[in-house]
Design an enzyme around this catalytic site. Structure first.
Site, PDB file in Angstrom:
ATOM      1  N   CYS A  31      56.273 -62.391  89.727  1.00  0.00           N
ATOM      2  CA  CYS A  31      57.130 -62.258  88.541  1.00  0.00           C
ATOM      3  C   CYS A  31      56.754 -61.013  87.732  1.00  0.00           C
ATOM      4  O   CYS A  31      55.692 -60.978  87.114  1.00  0.00           O
ATOM      5  CB  CYS A  31      56.980 -63.534  87.705  1.00  0.00           C
ATOM      6  SG  CYS A  31      57.632 -63.427  86.041  1.00  0.00           S
ATOM      7  N   CYS A  34      56.262 -61.494  83.959  1.00  0.00           N
ATOM      8  CA  CYS A  34      55.009 -62.224  83.694  1.00  0.00           C
ATOM      9  C   CYS A  34      53.860 -61.239  83.492  1.00  0.00           C
ATOM     10  O   CYS A  34      52.979 -61.464  82.658  1.00  0.00           O
ATOM     11  CB  CYS A  34      54.672 -63.156  84.856  1.00  0.00           C
ATOM     12  SG  CYS A  34      55.868 -64.483  85.115  1.00  0.00           S
TER      13      CYS A  34
END
Length: 106
Positions: A31, A34
């Protein structure tokens, strides 16, 4: 203070039974957003870790807790106070947004 890992096995003890507010960063290694949020969480942990516990959960290796807590996208950041979910954010958020969320409970 360090941002510690929390797992399906430790979530209840570390997050739900904490005497301090807990900010949980649900993330995964694939991700991109993230990776943008992680340094912000670490910085908040250094400045506010005495009053708020900051933890992260790898959703790849811990599928149960995210499913049980309605984590549908990453990153998801949740704030728990006295074992109750009080705030939840989907997607990368700025430091000011996250700080505003915890200041309410300091």
């Amino acid at each position: 203070m360090a941002v510690n890992e929390v797992t399906d096995d430790t979530f209840e003890q570390v997050v739900l039974k904490s005497e301090k507010p807990v900010m949980v960063d649900f993330w995964a290694d694939w991700c991109g957003p993230c990776k943008q949020v992680a340094p912000i969480i670490e910085e908040l942990s250094r400045t506010h870790g005495d009053k708020v516990t900051f933890v992260k959960m790898d959703t790849n290796t811990n599928p149960v807790t995210p499913a049980n807590n309605h984590v549908l996208g990453l990153p998801t950041i949740q704030l728990y106070v006295d074992g109750e979910l009080v705030k939840a954010f989907k997607g990368a958020k700025s430091k000011s947004v996250l700080l505003g969320a915890i200041e309410e409970y300091l």
